[in-house]
Structure formats: C-alpha cells, structure tokens
Design a protein around this motif. Structure first.
Motif, PDB file in Angstrom:
ATOM      1  N   GLN A 153       0.778  -1.236   0.000  1.00  0.00           N
ATOM      2  CA  GLN A 153       0.000   0.000   0.000  1.00  0.00           C
ATOM      3  C   GLN A 153       0.814   1.293   0.000  1.00  0.00           C
ATOM      4  N   ALA A 154       2.076   1.268   0.410  1.00  0.00           N
ATOM      5  CA  ALA A 154       2.871   2.502   0.429  1.00  0.00           C
ATOM      6  C   ALA A 154       3.121   2.988  -0.996  1.00  0.00           C
ATOM      7  N   ASP A 155       3.112   4.301  -1.181  1.00  0.00           N
ATOM      8  CA  ASP A 155       3.366   4.866  -2.516  1.00  0.00           C
ATOM      9  C   ASP A 155       4.850   4.821  -2.856  1.00  0.00           C
ATOM     10  N   ILE A 156       5.676   5.070  -1.852  1.00  0.00           N
ATOM     11  CA  ILE A 156       7.123   4.990  -2.037  1.00  0.00           C
ATOM     12  C   ILE A 156       7.698   4.131  -0.917  1.00  0.00           C
TER      13      ILE A 156
ATOM     14  N   GLN B 193      11.468 -12.381  -1.922  1.00  0.00           N
ATOM     15  CA  GLN B 193      10.060 -12.607  -1.623  1.00  0.00           C
ATOM     16  C   GLN B 193       9.324 -11.286  -1.402  1.00  0.00           C
ATOM     17  N   SER B 194      10.002 -10.338  -0.778  1.00  0.00           N
ATOM     18  CA  SER B 194       9.379  -9.044  -0.512  1.00  0.00           C
ATOM     19  C   SER B 194       9.175  -8.255  -1.796  1.00  0.00           C
ATOM     20  N   TRP B 195      10.243  -8.091  -2.599  1.00  0.00           N
ATOM     21  CA  TRP B 195      10.068  -7.240  -3.774  1.00  0.00           C
ATOM     22  C   TRP B 195       9.172  -7.864  -4.831  1.00  0.00           C
ATOM     23  N   LYS B 196       9.052  -9.182  -4.825  1.00  0.00           N
ATOM     24  CA  LYS B 196       8.147  -9.816  -5.786  1.00  0.00           C
ATOM     25  C   LYS B 196       6.681  -9.605  -5.418  1.00  0.00           C
ATOM     26  N   SER B 197       6.415  -9.141  -4.184  1.00  0.00           N
ATOM     27  CA  SER B 197       5.039  -8.890  -3.767  1.00  0.00           C
ATOM     28  C   SER B 197       4.621  -7.439  -3.970  1.00  0.00           C
ATOM     29  N   ILE B 198       5.534  -6.592  -4.460  1.00  0.00           N
ATOM     30  CA  ILE B 198       5.218  -5.173  -4.644  1.00  0.00           C
ATOM     31  C   ILE B 198       4.409  -4.988  -5.933  1.00  0.00           C
ATOM     32  N   PRO B 199       3.259  -4.337  -5.865  1.00  0.00           N
ATOM     33  CA  PRO B 199       2.442  -4.130  -7.067  1.00  0.00           C
ATOM     34  C   PRO B 199       3.120  -3.196  -8.065  1.00  0.00           C
TER      35      PRO B 199
END
Length: 376
Positions: free
Chosen positions: A65-68, A78-84
């Motif tokens: 949900q964070a914009d930046i 695993q974390s960056w692959k979940s970023i929209p």
C-alpha cells in the motif's frame, strides 16, 4: 502520500528514516509507515517513531500500500516480488552490481531510484548518500585498522624507550580518504596519500599529510569525484610509486573504485610480500573486488602476516549517526518528488532523472542499459 520504511536484512544496521525526519515529512503531508523494529539496530525504538507521528505497520501492508518504499539495501526477493506495479522504491541499490534485479524490477513496472547514482553536482550535495556514508567509512576504517594493528599509532617517549609513530598510506583522497587522513593524523600517525587527481593535493596537505605525485594521470574532472581508467604507462609508474610507500607502511587504507567496473588492483601480491609482518590493510572497495589481490568482501584475510580487512559497509557499524545522515539525504531527495503531499515524478529535473534506474517497464539509466548483463 504514504512513505513506507522497511526493516533491513540481517547485517545492515541502518534505517532509512529517523524520527526527526519523520516529523518533518509529516508537516509536509506525508504519512510514514514503519515496519516493526526497523530502527532498533540503529537505536531508534518504535516508540520514538510513534511519538514523531509514524504508524507501525507490518511489512506486507507497506509493500502493498505505500506509494514509495524506502530501504537502504535491496529487499529480499520474496518481498520485492510482492510489490504491485507502479510503486516507487528508493535506496542504495548498487545497480551495476545488481543489474539482473534492476531488469526484473523494470519488467514488473516498478520505478526505482538509487541514490548512489544521482549526479554528484553542487545542487545534489545535500542528497549525496555516497559522501555522507563515505565520511563515516573513512573515519571507521582508521579506527578499525588501529584496533587490528599490533603497535601504537602515535609517537611515545617513555623511560623504557621511544616508540616511532605508525606510517599510514591512504590510496584515494575522496571523501572517505580525506576523513581517513584527518582521523589518522588526530591519532598521531604519519600519513602519505596517493590519488590520480592532482587537484586534491592541496586538500591532502592542508590535513597534514604528504601527497605522492605520479605524472601523466588521465583527467578525472568530469568523473564526479570518482577514479577513472588510466593508461598502461601510468599504471606502471603508479605501481612503482605505491610499491615504494607500501614497503614502509604499517597501515594502508584503500578506497579506489570506478563506477560500473571492478575496482582496480593497486596492491599486488609482490607489494604485499614487501610489507612488514603485522601491517594492516583496510579495503573499502571490497564490494567491487577490492584494491588488493587477496581482498574478500566482508572477510578478514591474513596473507603472510599481513591482515587484509575487506569491508564496504563500515557505515553500518555506526548505525545511529549513519542513519541520521542518510535520512537527511532521503528527506532532501524527497523534496524533489513530493508536491503538496503528493508524489510527483518530474523527470525534467536532472537529479530525479539521474537517480532513476527503472521506470515504465524499462531501464532508464543509459550506462546500465549498455551493460552486457542487462536484457533489453
């Protein structure tokens, strides 16, 4: 606008924002979310962030949900692959060393700003994370060398006899090198300095060190404070002069790096063999291969009695002040991206454009686009 701060991976003790900066961002209409314990290793507890106006949120919510999204180092896969798609990431991502990940981020439609890539201009000085962190690295490198060295650094005259001051050689007079000079001199060492840029001679001498000159260096005035490739003839003269100083040095601090390339080998095996047993080398270029023939990143190697410490992340060993300086750099950079509390990407600004690595599905950094490891 929501700015989310991730907790760094083990081994990185810094944090992207400190409470004072959170408070300043709040006044500009920016909501800050902090992952639990993100600042603990830098001695900024969650309570201090809450008092400054931040909201403690789990990483999953920040990533979604964070914009930046702010993280000093690259988050785990695993974390960056979940970023929209469409989100913005900002940190010190060393894009030339992590070009494959940068390409994947481009493919995922993520916008990436790597602050180690912004132009090193007068206007960008307040955002220059390389300088703010290198200052700490140069200071800590000397303290680490002094702790590892088996003798005194200053001269001592006692009833039991006199102790000569340690001889320190510093290769590279950038921000880290200049701070290393100042620190070594404060500790009483005799300091010699080598740099390919004659223009730094005055600064070196003003700090009380001797400057080693080698004629015929390539012009580095347009390299943004970095070293540049030299001719073979110059490299030969350079090695001869360095070899002379190495043989009589007790401590050597090396800092030479070339953006996008392997660090130059300045200290060969033959030079190491001429050093006296017990000498110490601290190699700040270890992450890009190192300036010695035996440097290993994040490791200490002993070669024939010479201790070689490879550490490119010394600022993490002083996380409180390092985070404070880094957070101020981030705050100043965000002034270019935030307008009336909203995220606005103005790519006509040379600093915004220079720091951008990926956007709209492509690698935007021209030098990185030309790298063989990047799929176009």
């Amino acid at each position: 606008m929501i700015a989310g701060v991730l907790k760094e991976q083990p081994g990185e003790n810094r944090v992207s924002l400190v409470p004072d900066i959170v408070k300043q961002l709040g006044k500009q209409g920016v909501t800050v979310w902090i992952e639990p314990d993100a600042g603990t290793r830098a001695y900024y507890p969650d309570e201090s962030y809450v008092q400054a106006g931040a909201v403690i949120k789990p990483a999953t919510e920040i990533l979604q949900q964070a914009d930046i999204i702010l993280s000093i180092q690259i988050p785990d896969e695993q974390s960056w692959k979940s970023i929209p798609a469409g989100k913005v990431l900002t940190g010190i991502y060393q894009p030339f060393s992590n070009s494959a990940i940068m390409q994947q981020w481009a493919d995922r439609q993520l916008t990436t700003f790597s602050l180690d890539s912004i132009p090193r201009t007068t206007r960008a000085q307040s955002m220059d994370v390389l300088s703010s962190q290198a200052n700490i690295a140069g200071y800590k490198a000397v303290l680490l060398a002094a702790w590892s060295y088996s003798r005194y650094l200053p001269m001592f005259m006692t009833a039991a006899g006199s102790i000569a001051p340690a001889k320190v050689l510093i290769l590279g007079a950038g921000v880290a090198g200049l701070q290393a000079i100042a620190t070594a001199r404060r500790l009483g060492a005799v300091v010699e300095v080598f740099d390919t840029r004659p223009a730094v001679k005055e600064e070196v001498m003003s700090l009380g060190a001797r400057f080693i000159e080698v004629e015929g260096a390539a012009d580095a005035s347009a390299a943004g404070g970095y070293a540049v490739e030299q001719t073979e003839a110059y490299k030969q003269r350079q090695q001869e002069r360095i070899a002379e100083s190495i043989a009589k040095s007790d401590i050597v601090i090396t800092t030479a790096q070339i953006p996008g390339k392997k660090a130059p080998i300045l200290i060969t095996e033959e030079m190491l063999d001429r050093m006296r047993p017990g000498a110490v080398i601290v190699d700040l270029a270890a992450a890009t291969g190192g300036n010695t023939a035996f440097t290993e990143n994040n490791r200490t190697v002993v070669h024939k009695g010479i201790t070689i410490i490879g550490d490119s992340n010394l600022p993490s060993s002083m996380p409180s002040d390092a985070s404070k300086l880094y957070a101020k750099n981030i705050f100043n950079f965000l002034q270019l991206l935030v307008k009336d509390g909203d995220l606005v990407l103005n790519f006509s600004d040379d600093i915004v454009q220079g720091g951008c690595i990926t956007h709209s599905g492509v690698i935007t950094n021209e030098r990185l686009r030309q790298a063989d490891s990047v799929k176009l």
